[in-house]
Design an enzyme around this catalytic site. Structure first.
Site, PDB file in Angstrom:
ATOM      1  N   THR A 297       0.833  -1.204   0.000  1.00 29.87           N
ATOM      2  CA  THR A 297       0.000   0.000   0.000  1.00 29.87           C
ATOM      3  C   THR A 297       0.864   1.249   0.000  1.00 29.87           C
ATOM      4  O   THR A 297       0.640   2.182  -0.785  1.00 29.87           O
ATOM      5  CB  THR A 297      -0.919   0.011   1.233  1.00 29.87           C
ATOM      6  OG1 THR A 297      -1.691  -1.181   1.249  1.00 29.87           O
ATOM      7  CG2 THR A 297      -1.839   1.212   1.217  1.00 29.87           C
TER       8      THR A 297
ATOM      9  N   TYR B  11     -12.585  -3.990  -2.845  1.00 28.92           N
ATOM     10  CA  TYR B  11     -13.713  -3.507  -3.642  1.00 28.92           C
ATOM     11  C   TYR B  11     -14.773  -4.566  -3.905  1.00 28.92           C
ATOM     12  O   TYR B  11     -15.964  -4.318  -3.708  1.00 28.92           O
ATOM     13  CB  TYR B  11     -13.265  -2.884  -4.977  1.00 28.92           C
ATOM     14  CG  TYR B  11     -14.412  -2.244  -5.735  1.00 28.92           C
ATOM     15  CD1 TYR B  11     -14.934  -1.024  -5.317  1.00 28.92           C
ATOM     16  CD2 TYR B  11     -14.994  -2.880  -6.828  1.00 28.92           C
ATOM     17  CE1 TYR B  11     -16.011  -0.454  -5.978  1.00 28.92           C
ATOM     18  CE2 TYR B  11     -16.063  -2.321  -7.494  1.00 28.92           C
ATOM     19  CZ  TYR B  11     -16.570  -1.102  -7.066  1.00 28.92           C
ATOM     20  OH  TYR B  11     -17.636  -0.559  -7.716  1.00 28.92           O
TER      21      TYR B  11
ATOM     22  N   TYR C 240      -2.453 -10.373   4.294  1.00 28.95           N
ATOM     23  CA  TYR C 240      -2.517  -8.957   4.677  1.00 28.95           C
ATOM     24  C   TYR C 240      -3.976  -8.569   4.842  1.00 28.95           C
ATOM     25  O   TYR C 240      -4.731  -8.545   3.863  1.00 28.95           O
ATOM     26  CB  TYR C 240      -1.812  -8.120   3.612  1.00 28.95           C
ATOM     27  CG  TYR C 240      -1.819  -6.623   3.826  1.00 28.95           C
ATOM     28  CD1 TYR C 240      -2.105  -6.034   5.066  1.00 28.95           C
ATOM     29  CD2 TYR C 240      -1.510  -5.773   2.767  1.00 28.95           C
ATOM     30  CE1 TYR C 240      -2.096  -4.663   5.236  1.00 28.95           C
ATOM     31  CE2 TYR C 240      -1.491  -4.394   2.933  1.00 28.95           C
ATOM     32  CZ  TYR C 240      -1.786  -3.846   4.160  1.00 28.95           C
ATOM     33  OH  TYR C 240      -1.777  -2.486   4.331  1.00 28.95           O
TER      34      TYR C 240
ATOM     35  N   ARG D 118      -9.262  -0.306   4.282  1.00 28.89           N
ATOM     36  CA  ARG D 118      -8.966   0.001   2.886  1.00 28.89           C
ATOM     37  C   ARG D 118      -9.667  -0.933   1.908  1.00 28.89           C
ATOM     38  O   ARG D 118      -9.974  -0.545   0.789  1.00 28.89           O
ATOM     39  CB  ARG D 118      -7.449  -0.059   2.633  1.00 28.89           C
ATOM     40  CG  ARG D 118      -6.709   1.198   3.056  1.00 28.89           C
ATOM     41  CD  ARG D 118      -5.268   1.134   2.597  1.00 28.89           C
ATOM     42  NE  ARG D 118      -4.533   2.351   2.916  1.00 28.89           N
ATOM     43  CZ  ARG D 118      -4.341   3.366   2.073  1.00 28.89           C
ATOM     44  NH1 ARG D 118      -4.869   3.323   0.860  1.00 28.89           N
ATOM     45  NH2 ARG D 118      -3.648   4.426   2.431  1.00 28.89           N
TER      46      ARG D 118
ATOM     47  N   LYS E 185       0.015 -10.080   8.119  1.00 29.77           N
ATOM     48  CA  LYS E 185       0.089  -8.681   8.523  1.00 29.77           C
ATOM     49  C   LYS E 185      -1.324  -8.270   8.907  1.00 29.77           C
ATOM     50  O   LYS E 185      -2.220  -8.227   8.060  1.00 29.77           O
ATOM     51  CB  LYS E 185       0.613  -7.796   7.388  1.00 29.77           C
ATOM     52  CG  LYS E 185       0.624  -6.309   7.740  1.00 29.77           C
ATOM     53  CD  LYS E 185       1.029  -5.438   6.562  1.00 29.77           C
ATOM     54  CE  LYS E 185       0.944  -3.958   6.923  1.00 29.77           C
ATOM     55  NZ  LYS E 185       1.304  -3.081   5.777  1.00 29.77           N
TER      56      LYS E 185
ATOM     57  N   ILE F 135       5.083  -4.587  10.053  1.00 24.04           N
ATOM     58  CA  ILE F 135       5.366  -4.026   8.731  1.00 24.04           C
ATOM     59  C   ILE F 135       4.924  -2.581   8.824  1.00 24.04           C
ATOM     60  O   ILE F 135       3.740  -2.280   8.923  1.00 24.04           O
ATOM     61  CB  ILE F 135       4.637  -4.800   7.625  1.00 24.04           C
ATOM     62  CG1 ILE F 135       5.168  -6.243   7.564  1.00 24.04           C
ATOM     63  CG2 ILE F 135       4.825  -4.106   6.272  1.00 24.04           C
ATOM     64  CD1 ILE F 135       4.501  -7.113   6.514  1.00 24.04           C
TER      65      ILE F 135
END
Length: 293
Positions: free
Chosen positions: A44, A107, A133, A138, A161, A203
């Site tokens: 990202t 999305y 992740y 997001r 993560k 991270i």
């Protein structure tokens, strides 16, 4: 395999938005020197969403070359299209990456079964360690602990993560898996709290600008020196906050520009840090002794 401070490295660009390879090489060298334990290119923070597949692959190749085996490289190869994620993960393996970072498909909001099949397909197709992740803010979907437990037995699934913002998720994952499963914090303000709960590192976005301090803090946590680690986490709170005054990676790229390490380039629809916020960010960087570093 992955512990301590791992940087989610930015992708340097010039004012036109073209990739700045020399600046990227210099950032990798700086991180190795400062004690960062691993590098995540094109996550990202690396603007994966605005890079083409070809650029994604070339950035991974460049970071692998610059790291030279001194620290592991975890390539961001996730996508909301399983076939595209497969293509990029295969390319990352060919480029010499040590692992891939696979974000939950964004999305299209898959079900937990869809998430399981997506990650399992990649893990079974590409012989490369995978770090899951989860970043619901997001992506619009949450990889639940129970689904992590289904994925954990797969040979190539080695860690997650976790950026859901809940310290309790570490315990939930361990309980669902029936044993400790490597968790890396994806929320800088609560890295140490996550490690107290059982995470093994982070991270980090903040490691882009303060790699030595982040590395030292997380090494203290790994050693069980919670007094030192928690005091440093509190001391870094203002820096974490400053690096999220606008959407990541806008502030951290501007901070690195202020530090003289990269240019001003960033790609639309992201824009350079708003002018009214620049003096405040510069003041915070100065307070932490990061200008001219």
């Amino acid at each position: 395999m992955f512990k301590g401070s791992i940087v989610a490295i930015v992708t340097p660009m010039d004012a036109r938005g073209d990739l700045d390879w020399e600046a990227l090489d210099a950032l990798v060298e700086w991180h190795v020197r400062e004690g960062t334990r691993g590098i995540v290119p094109v996550g990202t923070t690396g603007e994966s969403a605005t890079l083409s597949i070809d650029e994604n692959v070339r950035v991974v190749e460049r970071v692998v070359r610059a790291a030279g085996g001194r620290v592991p490289v975890i390539a961001g190869t996730g996508a909301n299209n399983t076939r595209e994620a497969l293509e990029m993960t295969r390319a990352a393996r060919s480029a010499g990456a040590d692992a891939s970072l696979q974000v939950t498909p964004y999305y299209n909001r898959p079900t937990q079964e869809g998430l399981y099949r997506h990650f399992a397909t990649i893990a079974e197709d590409v012989d490369l360690p995978m770090v899951l992740y989860n970043v619901p803010k997001r992506t619009g979907c949450d990889l639940l602990a129970e689904t992590v437990a289904r994925l954990a037995p797969l040979e190539n699934v080695v860690a997650i993560k976790e950026a859901c913002g809940q310290v309790e998720r570490v315990t939930a994952i361990h309980e669902a898996c029936g044993a400790p499963f490597p968790v890396l914090s994806g929320e800088d303000p609560i890295n140490v709290a996550m490690m107290r709960a059982g995470a093994v590192g982070a991270i980090s976005v903040t490691a882009n600008v303060a790699p030595a301090r982040m590395a030292a803090m997380l090494e203290s946590a790994l050693a069980g020196d919670w007094t030192t680690a928690e005091a440093e986490e509190a001391a870094l709170a203002a820096l974490h906050e400053a690096l999220f005054v606008e959407s990541n990676p806008i502030p951290v790229k501007w901070a690195l520009h202020e530090m003289g390490r990269i240019g001003t380039g960033i790609r639309l629809p992201l824009t350079p840090l708003a002018e009214p916020l620049r003096d405040g960010l510069r003041a915070v960087l100065g307070r932490y002794g990061l200008l001219g570093v």
